[in-house]
Design a protein around this motif. Structure first.
Motif, PDB file in Angstrom:
ATOM      1  N   SER A   1       0.832  -1.205   0.000  1.00 48.20           N
ATOM      2  CA  SER A   1       0.000   0.000   0.000  1.00 48.20           C
ATOM      3  C   SER A   1       0.867   1.255   0.000  1.00 48.20           C
ATOM      4  CB  SER A   1      -0.934  -0.005   1.214  1.00 48.20           C
ATOM      5  OG  SER A   1      -1.795  -1.127   1.193  1.00 48.20           O
ATOM      6  N   LEU A   2       1.939   1.218   0.781  1.00 47.64           N
ATOM      7  CA  LEU A   2       2.867   2.355   0.798  1.00 47.64           C
ATOM      8  C   LEU A   2       3.534   2.526  -0.562  1.00 47.64           C
ATOM      9  CD1 LEU A   2       4.458   4.567   2.245  1.00 47.64           C
ATOM     10  CD2 LEU A   2       6.049   2.804   3.046  1.00 47.64           C
ATOM     11  N   ALA A   3       3.884   1.411  -1.204  1.00 48.48           N
ATOM     12  CA  ALA A   3       4.520   1.493  -2.528  1.00 48.48           C
ATOM     13  C   ALA A   3       3.569   2.089  -3.559  1.00 48.48           C
ATOM     14  CB  ALA A   3       4.981   0.104  -2.965  1.00 48.48           C
ATOM     15  N   MET A   4       2.276   1.746  -3.469  1.00 49.18           N
ATOM     16  CA  MET A   4       1.301   2.327  -4.389  1.00 49.18           C
ATOM     17  C   MET A   4       1.177   3.829  -4.175  1.00 49.18           C
ATOM     18  SD  MET A   4      -1.816  -0.421  -4.611  1.00 49.18           S
ATOM     19  CE  MET A   4      -2.781   0.794  -5.515  1.00 49.18           C
ATOM     20  N   GLU A   5       1.097   4.247  -2.916  1.00 52.16           N
ATOM     21  CA  GLU A   5       1.004   5.679  -2.619  1.00 52.16           C
ATOM     22  C   GLU A   5       2.255   6.411  -3.103  1.00 52.16           C
ATOM     23  OE1 GLU A   5      -0.867   9.111  -0.969  1.00 52.16           O
ATOM     24  OE2 GLU A   5      -1.618   7.079  -1.359  1.00 52.16           O
ATOM     25  N   ARG A   6       3.407   5.802  -2.896  1.00 49.54           N
ATOM     26  CA  ARG A   6       4.657   6.418  -3.327  1.00 49.54           C
ATOM     27  C   ARG A   6       4.707   6.550  -4.838  1.00 49.54           C
ATOM     28  NH1 ARG A   6       9.451   4.393  -5.205  1.00 49.54           N
ATOM     29  NH2 ARG A   6      11.336   5.655  -4.776  1.00 49.54           N
ATOM     30  N   ARG A   7       4.266   5.500  -5.542  1.00 52.71           N
ATOM     31  CA  ARG A   7       4.308   5.557  -7.002  1.00 52.71           C
ATOM     32  C   ARG A   7       3.386   6.647  -7.537  1.00 52.71           C
ATOM     33  NH1 ARG A   7       2.137   0.871 -10.994  1.00 52.71           N
ATOM     34  NH2 ARG A   7       0.200   1.605 -10.080  1.00 52.71           N
ATOM     35  N   GLN A   8       2.192   6.783  -6.964  1.00 50.24           N
ATOM     36  CA  GLN A   8       1.265   7.801  -7.434  1.00 50.24           C
ATOM     37  C   GLN A   8       1.813   9.201  -7.212  1.00 50.24           C
ATOM     38  OE1 GLN A   8      -2.385   6.965  -5.381  1.00 50.24           O
ATOM     39  NE2 GLN A   8      -2.800   5.086  -6.517  1.00 50.24           N
ATOM     40  N   ILE A   9       2.400   9.428  -6.040  1.00 52.39           N
ATOM     41  CA  ILE A   9       2.919  10.765  -5.737  1.00 52.39           C
ATOM     42  C   ILE A   9       4.129  11.088  -6.607  1.00 52.39           C
ATOM     43  CG2 ILE A   9       4.042  12.144  -3.953  1.00 52.39           C
ATOM     44  CD1 ILE A   9       2.234  10.741  -1.933  1.00 52.39           C
ATOM     45  N   LEU A  10       5.049  10.134  -6.733  1.00 50.08           N
ATOM     46  CA  LEU A  10       6.243  10.393  -7.537  1.00 50.08           C
ATOM     47  C   LEU A  10       5.913  10.483  -9.022  1.00 50.08           C
ATOM     48  CD1 LEU A  10       8.989   8.210  -5.804  1.00 50.08           C
ATOM     49  CD2 LEU A  10       8.445  10.627  -5.499  1.00 50.08           C
ATOM     50  N   SER A  11       4.885   9.756  -9.460  1.00 52.57           N
ATOM     51  CA  SER A  11       4.469   9.872 -10.854  1.00 52.57           C
ATOM     52  C   SER A  11       3.921  11.266 -11.138  1.00 52.57           C
ATOM     53  CB  SER A  11       3.405   8.812 -11.162  1.00 52.57           C
ATOM     54  OG  SER A  11       2.924   8.955 -12.485  1.00 52.57           O
ATOM     55  N   ALA A  12       3.111  11.786 -10.198  1.00 56.94           N
ATOM     56  CA  ALA A  12       2.596  13.149 -10.374  1.00 56.94           C
ATOM     57  C   ALA A  12       3.742  14.164 -10.342  1.00 56.94           C
ATOM     58  CB  ALA A  12       1.582  13.454  -9.281  1.00 56.94           C
ATOM     59  N   ALA A  13       4.707  13.961  -9.450  1.00 55.11           N
ATOM     60  CA  ALA A  13       5.854  14.874  -9.383  1.00 55.11           C
ATOM     61  C   ALA A  13       6.692  14.806 -10.656  1.00 55.11           C
ATOM     62  CB  ALA A  13       6.711  14.533  -8.164  1.00 55.11           C
ATOM     63  N   SER A  14       6.888  13.595 -11.175  1.00 55.66           N
ATOM     64  CA  SER A  14       7.671  13.443 -12.399  1.00 55.66           C
ATOM     65  C   SER A  14       6.997  14.141 -13.576  1.00 55.66           C
ATOM     66  CB  SER A  14       7.866  11.953 -12.701  1.00 55.66           C
ATOM     67  OG  SER A  14       8.537  11.771 -13.923  1.00 55.66           O
ATOM     68  N   GLN A  15       5.677  13.982 -13.696  1.00 53.15           N
ATOM     69  CA  GLN A  15       4.956  14.641 -14.784  1.00 53.15           C
ATOM     70  C   GLN A  15       5.031  16.159 -14.645  1.00 53.15           C
ATOM     71  OE1 GLN A  15       3.448  13.164 -17.521  1.00 53.15           O
ATOM     72  NE2 GLN A  15       3.339  15.297 -18.169  1.00 53.15           N
ATOM     73  N   LEU A  16       4.955  16.638 -13.407  1.00 52.18           N
ATOM     74  CA  LEU A  16       5.047  18.078 -13.176  1.00 52.18           C
ATOM     75  C   LEU A  16       6.436  18.600 -13.541  1.00 52.18           C
ATOM     76  CD1 LEU A  16       3.533  20.532 -12.119  1.00 52.18           C
ATOM     77  CD2 LEU A  16       4.300  19.937  -9.822  1.00 52.18           C
ATOM     78  N   LEU A  17       7.469  17.861 -13.179  1.00 52.30           N
ATOM     79  CA  LEU A  17       8.833  18.276 -13.527  1.00 52.30           C
ATOM     80  C   LEU A  17       9.048  18.244 -15.036  1.00 52.30           C
ATOM     81  CD1 LEU A  17      10.872  16.495 -10.715  1.00 52.30           C
ATOM     82  CD2 LEU A  17      10.454  18.945 -10.958  1.00 52.30           C
ATOM     83  N   MET A  18       8.445  17.270 -15.713  1.00 48.42           N
ATOM     84  CA  MET A  18       8.538  17.235 -17.175  1.00 48.42           C
ATOM     85  C   MET A  18       7.916  18.484 -17.793  1.00 48.42           C
ATOM     86  SD  MET A  18      10.051  14.461 -18.270  1.00 48.42           S
ATOM     87  CE  MET A  18      10.392  12.742 -17.875  1.00 48.42           C
ATOM     88  N   ASN A  19       6.760  18.890 -17.254  1.00 49.16           N
ATOM     89  CA  ASN A  19       6.119  20.104 -17.758  1.00 49.16           C
ATOM     90  C   ASN A  19       7.001  21.325 -17.515  1.00 49.16           C
ATOM     91  OD1 ASN A  19       3.903  18.576 -18.495  1.00 49.16           O
ATOM     92  ND2 ASN A  19       2.752  19.036 -16.631  1.00 49.16           N
ATOM     93  N   ILE A  20       7.658  21.365 -16.355  1.00 49.63           N
ATOM     94  CA  ILE A  20       8.527  22.503 -16.053  1.00 49.63           C
ATOM     95  C   ILE A  20       9.741  22.515 -16.978  1.00 49.63           C
ATOM     96  CG2 ILE A  20       9.990  23.534 -14.275  1.00 49.63           C
ATOM     97  CD1 ILE A  20       8.039  22.535 -12.191  1.00 49.63           C
ATOM     98  N   VAL A  21      10.274  21.342 -17.291  1.00 52.28           N
ATOM     99  CA  VAL A  21      11.387  21.276 -18.250  1.00 52.28           C
ATOM    100  C   VAL A  21      10.956  21.864 -19.590  1.00 52.28           C
ATOM    101  CG1 VAL A  21      12.820  19.712 -19.614  1.00 52.28           C
ATOM    102  CG2 VAL A  21      12.573  19.339 -17.166  1.00 52.28           C
ATOM    103  N   PHE A  22       9.752  21.476 -20.046  1.00 53.69           N
ATOM    104  CA  PHE A  22       9.253  22.010 -21.315  1.00 53.69           C
ATOM    105  C   PHE A  22       9.100  23.522 -21.251  1.00 53.69           C
ATOM    106  CE2 PHE A  22       5.499  23.414 -23.701  1.00 53.69           C
ATOM    107  CZ  PHE A  22       5.920  23.135 -24.990  1.00 53.69           C
TER     108      PHE A  22
END
Length: 300
Positions: A111-132
């Motif tokens: 359950s912790l791994a699922m929560e971590r993946r969702q949060i880091l996935s959202a952070a990664s997508q946000l950082l990708m947008n900032i790179v663009f």
């Protein structure tokens, strides 16, 4: 025309050299994992769940009973009775409970791994947008400088009579359009940085990368699918939940067996003392009735 080509070439070379700068993408991801409040709460919840899973797997607490009876008539004497009893299940029941506790700890980790993946996935997508947006900002900055120089060039040409007002107006319009696009891009960048601050637990992050992080190419599509399935915490959680349901069904079957109890008994009456052992078993008629059927229905 040759002046425009030279300016655009300088712009492109400057932009490429900026794109080759050192990236701090991984540092920002580590900061989000360290500071995100939802993830911190999920870690504490997982720790509490692991501790809770280890409770209730041992035997029941022993019982100690003392009886003192006053005799009547007086010469009948008083009676003292002491009883210490320990009730326990069969050994395979405790083994099954320990297995359930271990699976409960694994489930909390999934359950912790699922929560971590969702949060880091959202952070990664946000950082990708900032790179663009950073890349866009760099490009607009270079273009703005190019058109500002070109406006100055057209103004000098107009003052010498070598060019007309129409060429100057066109250059000014292009310069204004680039400035508007740069301002719109800056607003979008500020919004993304605010979102990044929120996902980082309110701690602001400086992220000026213009280079997307590299990812290794998979050997084949089959190997990629296998890697995704092996690392998918949701699939792993479903598997652990299935195992838990099976273990609960097995435990419900074992709990239909009788419980045993053993103890020590002491009795004193009229100066005479008696010592002995106590043994007994429960008759599992009603307490666990229906549990096995309920667990089988959950598994189905």
């Amino acid at each position: 025309m040759q002046t425009i080509k030279s300016l655009l070439t300088a712009t492109l070379l400057g932009w490429l050299s900026h794109c080759c700068s050192q990236s701090n993408f991984s540092e920002c991801m580590a900061a989000v994992e360290r500071n995100n409040q939802s993830l911190l709460a999920a870690r504490k919840s997982a720790d509490a769940a692991r501790l809770a899973a280890r409770t209730g797997i041992g035997p029941e607490d022993p019982e100690l009973a003392i009886q003192y009876l006053f005799g009547s008539p007086a010469d009948a004497g008083d009676q003292l009775e002491l009883l210490a009893v320990q009730r326990f299940d069969l050994p395979m029941v405790y083994h099954k409970k320990r297995q359930l506790a271990d699976l409960g700890g694994v489930l909390s980790e999934r359950s912790l791994a699922m929560e971590r993946r969702q949060i880091l996935s959202a952070a990664s997508q946000l950082l990708m947008n900032i790179v663009f947006l950073n890349r866009q900002a760099t490009l607009f900055s270079r273009q703005e400088a190019v058109w500002a120089n070109w406006v100055n060039h057209e103004e000098r040409q107009l003052s010498r009579g070598a060019s007309g007002m129409l060429a100057l107006r066109k250059a000014q319009m292009q310069h204004l359009e680039v400035r508007q696009l740069a301002a719109k891009n800056q607003l979008a960048l500020q919004e993304c940085l605010l979102q990044l601050k929120g996902i980082n637990g309110g701690v602001p992050l400086v992220f000026r990368d213009t280079v997307y992080p590299g990812f290794p190419d998979p050997a084949s599509l089959d190997s990629l699918e296998q890697a995704i399935e092996a690392a998918d915490p949701e699939l792993q959680q479903l598997e652990v939940e299935r195992q838990l349901a099976e273990q609960h069904l097995s435990l419900a079957s074992l709990q239909q067996l009788p419980q045993l109890e053993a103890g020590y008994r002491h009795q004193s009456l009229l100066g005479q003392r008696y010592h002995g052992l106590h043994a007994g078993l429960s008759l599992p008629l009603w307490e666990n009735k229906g549990k096995r059927a309920a667990r089988r229905a959950e598994l189905a």
